[in-house]
Enzyme design. Structure first.
Site, PDB file in Angstrom:
ATOM      1  N   CYS A 154     -48.655 -13.002 -19.265  1.00  0.00           N
ATOM      2  CA  CYS A 154     -49.243 -12.275 -18.139  1.00  0.00           C
ATOM      3  C   CYS A 154     -48.482 -10.971 -17.888  1.00  0.00           C
ATOM      4  O   CYS A 154     -48.723  -9.984 -18.583  1.00  0.00           O
ATOM      5  CB  CYS A 154     -49.298 -13.183 -16.916  1.00  0.00           C
ATOM      6  SG  CYS A 154     -50.539 -12.663 -15.740  1.00  0.00           S
ATOM      7  N   GLU A 206     -48.191 -21.712 -20.418  1.00  0.00           N
ATOM      8  CA  GLU A 206     -47.149 -22.699 -20.088  1.00  0.00           C
ATOM      9  C   GLU A 206     -47.691 -23.859 -19.264  1.00  0.00           C
ATOM     10  O   GLU A 206     -47.172 -24.974 -19.335  1.00  0.00           O
ATOM     11  CB  GLU A 206     -45.967 -22.025 -19.378  1.00  0.00           C
ATOM     12  CG  GLU A 206     -46.220 -21.460 -17.985  1.00  0.00           C
ATOM     13  CD  GLU A 206     -46.713 -20.008 -17.983  1.00  0.00           C
ATOM     14  OE1 GLU A 206     -47.296 -19.565 -18.997  1.00  0.00           O
ATOM     15  OE2 GLU A 206     -46.543 -19.327 -16.956  1.00  0.00           O
ATOM     16  N   HIS A 263     -51.669 -17.909 -18.569  1.00  0.00           N
ATOM     17  CA  HIS A 263     -50.405 -18.665 -18.488  1.00  0.00           C
ATOM     18  C   HIS A 263     -50.483 -19.932 -19.340  1.00  0.00           C
ATOM     19  O   HIS A 263     -50.782 -21.009 -18.813  1.00  0.00           O
ATOM     20  CB  HIS A 263     -50.106 -19.033 -17.037  1.00  0.00           C
ATOM     21  CG  HIS A 263     -49.710 -17.859 -16.203  1.00  0.00           C
ATOM     22  ND1 HIS A 263     -48.431 -17.371 -16.172  1.00  0.00           N
ATOM     23  CD2 HIS A 263     -50.446 -17.054 -15.405  1.00  0.00           C
ATOM     24  CE1 HIS A 263     -48.372 -16.323 -15.372  1.00  0.00           C
ATOM     25  NE2 HIS A 263     -49.594 -16.108 -14.900  1.00  0.00           N
TER      26      HIS A 263
HETATM   27  N1  GLN Z   1     -48.336  -8.808 -11.414  1.00  0.00           N
HETATM   28  C1  GLN Z   1     -49.287  -8.932 -12.458  1.00  0.00           C
HETATM   29  C2  GLN Z   1     -50.706  -9.021 -11.930  1.00  0.00           C
HETATM   30  O1  GLN Z   1     -50.920  -9.289 -10.789  1.00  0.00           O
HETATM   31  C3  GLN Z   1     -48.980 -10.120 -13.352  1.00  0.00           C
HETATM   32  C4  GLN Z   1     -49.130 -11.422 -12.672  1.00  0.00           C
HETATM   33  C5  GLN Z   1     -48.486 -12.572 -13.413  1.00  0.00           C
HETATM   34  O2  GLN Z   1     -47.606 -12.376 -14.245  1.00  0.00           O
HETATM   35  N2  GLN Z   1     -48.896 -13.788 -13.101  1.00  0.00           N
HETATM   36  O3  GLN Z   1     -51.644  -8.826 -12.643  1.00  0.00           O
END
Ligand code: GLN
Length: 544
Positions: free
Chosen positions: A381, A509, A507
């Site tokens: 992300c 994970e 994500h």
């Molecule tokens: N801050 C970034 C966004 O809002 C990434 C978010 C994250 O890593 N979950 O898109």
């Protein structure tokens, strides 16, 4: 009809109540009993999505897009189920629902009170989960410790349940800490006695007490707790500190907890089969050669902020009969004149999720280091945003490239808000959340890892790859290995001229399980394990 196990905590928090709950689920499931789990969080936030990881640790995301407590991650990993939004209830949700009903006029003429209105709303949530999951046993963990002001409505609700659904259908388990006094070399039971007294004061008599301590408890201690807390001797369970959390189900099973629960709830169960679990623990406890992975993030002081990432790395390493040696790198320490030295021994670099500008330049530096030194890199992300920014700046020469999350007026917004996110006013629960499909591109590292063409992965973000830069970055060597089925969103990207540098907008994970590591983590570790780093010795040939 479902039966309920309510788990409360005594003395102090952080003694592993969540792992205990997950383990009870595991030992019941090993008897072919169907289970579902719920975490009750007494705080007033509607969900942990708006809380800092420093306050709360990781925010775990369910497939259906709920932002939840990290304990749900442990439940999923241990019980091997995919939970839904119903598995996490907070005071914020409960009070909002009660107040919305009051405004609608559902209680016209009445005075709205904690008992019965709030407690009824809480019990509704138990019943909704039972209804939806159709599980034979619902295990419900009350967050916090007995005696907390915020937890009282929840404790009152679980007390009422015994009468509501029948005494034989409810079990109260209390998880408590026995502190060890070095001066007298003994475990103390008094705090447990006090905490059970506090439970009794509100009408809950525990059926089972699980004693957390650094050593196993003696027979004398067991007798004492049994006598003072009015719990059968065999229902005083010792849970000493262990080297791997995955051993907890085995310890609880060995101490007879599984049979005890079956007997007390009158369940029909098969014999427990924990052989796979046993094998997992044996493998985990066998010394394995380490793989050095640098985790570059800004919340590294609080390891719980990256709970699922840590677990996913562990699962992947175990798959390759390796151990993970995590090098925690505070991204701010890499900034400015900060030395890259912490990265020198890393065989792989992972940049996990995060929010806000702090530490971003350090993460970009880590991605730059990985690209230039051909070190395997996995971006999750925010880690993908960082990889794209680094590539735009240092390969394309767009030195001011950035995400509009960190610089709203950047001339090269390679990462930007989706148009629909630009309209969003509220911060809570408004990100792109939960499962979305991703079409993999044949021949890519990602497609090779997954071995499938369409996958669903969990998201939690507002910002996305900006398509205006797609062609430019592609021509310079970026490969879009996963796209939304309509082709509009970049879900996965990787580099053509690098051994393994890949990032995802989602994500992965959250989907990793001890017995099935996530494919991206699995392949990342596979490449990392063969990287020879500073100070390492090449393996000696065993025979000439
Ligand atoms: N801050 C970034 C966004 O809002 C990434 C978010 C994250 O890593 N979950 O898109």
């Amino acid at each position: 009809m479902s039966k309920y196990i309510f788990v409360t905590g005594g003395v102090v928090s952080s003694v592993g109540k969540g792992i205990t709950v997950a383990s009870i689920g595991t030992i019941l499931k090993s008897r072919q009993i169907t289970v579902s789990v719920q975490k009750l969080d007494p705080y007033l936030n509607v969900d942990p999505g708006t809380m800092s990881p420093y306050q709360h640790g990781e925010v775990f995301v369910t497939q259906d897009g709920a932002e939840t407590d990290l304990d749900l991650g442990n439940y999923e990993r241990f019980i091997d189920v995919n939970l839904t939004a119903e598995s996490n209830a907070t005071s914020g949700q409960v009070y909002s629902a009660v107040i919305a009903k009051e405004r609608r006029g559902d209680f016209l003429g009445g005075t709205i009170q904690v008992v019965p209105h709030v407690t009824t709303e809480i019990k509704e949530r138990f019943k909704q989960l039972a209804q939806k999951s159709q599980a034979e046993v619902i295990i419900i963990e009350v967050g916090g410790t007995v005696g907390d002001i915020e937890g009282q409505p929840f404790l009152e609700a679980i007390r009422q349940m015994r009468n509501d659904v029948g005494r034989g259908n409810v079990l109260y388990v209390h998880v408590t800490l026995l502190p060890y006094l070095t001066s007298t070399q003994e475990l103390k039971t008094k705090p447990t006695q006090h905490s059970v007294n506090e439970l009794r004061r509100i009408g809950i008599q525990p059926d089972i007490i699980i004693c957390r301590s650094d050593q196993p408890i003696s027979e004398g201690i067991r007798d004492k707790i049994s006598l003072f807390c009015d719990v059968e001797r065999e229902a005083v369970i010792s849970l000493p500190t262990v080297s791997t959390i995955y051993e907890v189900p085995l310890i609880l099973e060995e101490s007879g907890l599984g049979q005890l629960v079956v007997d007390k709830l009158g369940l029909t169960a098969r014999l427990a089969d924990l052989s796979q679990w046993q094998e997992l623990v044996t493998r985990l406890k066998t010394p394995r050669e380490p793989v050095n992975i640098a985790l570059v993030g800004k919340y590294v002081e609080l390891k719980d902020a990256y709970f699922s990432v840590r677990e996913a790395l562990q699962h992947a390493a175990l798959y390759h009969t390796r151990d993970v040696n995590l090098i925690w790198v505070h991204s701010e320490d890499l900034e400015g004149d900060g030395s890259e030295a912490p990265l020198h021994t890393a065989q792989g670099i992972i940049v996990p999720g995060g929010f806000g500008i702090r530490g971003i330049e350090g993460m970009i530096k880590a991605a730059n280091y990985a690209r230039n030194n051909e070190i395997p890199y996995l971006g999750l992300c925010l880690g993908m945003h960082v990889m794209v920014i680094e590539f735009a700046r240092y390969v394309l020469g767009l030195t001011e490239a950035n995400s509009t999350e960190f610089d709203v007026s950047t001339p090269y917004p390679v990462i930007d808000l989706l148009p629909e996110q630009k309209e969003t006013e509220n911060m809570g629960g408004t990100m792109r959340l939960g499962n979305y499909p991703c079409q993999l591109v044949q021949g890519s590292l990602a497609a090779k890892a997954y071995g499938q063409s369409l996958v669903y992965e969990r998201h939690r973000h507002r910002f996305e790859f900006n398509n205006q830069f797609r062609t430019q970055l592609q021509e310079a060597g970026m490969v879009y290995s996963g796209l939304s089925p309509d082709g509009k969103l970049v879900e996965l990207c990787e580099l053509a001229n690098h051994p393994w540098m890949a990032s995802c907008q989602f994500h992965p994970e959250f989907g990793s399980r001890p017995s099935h590591p996530h494919p991206l983590f699995r392949d990342f570790i596979d490449v990392a394990k063969n990287i020879l780093r500073e100070g390492a010795q090449p393996p000696l040939p065993l025979s000439s």
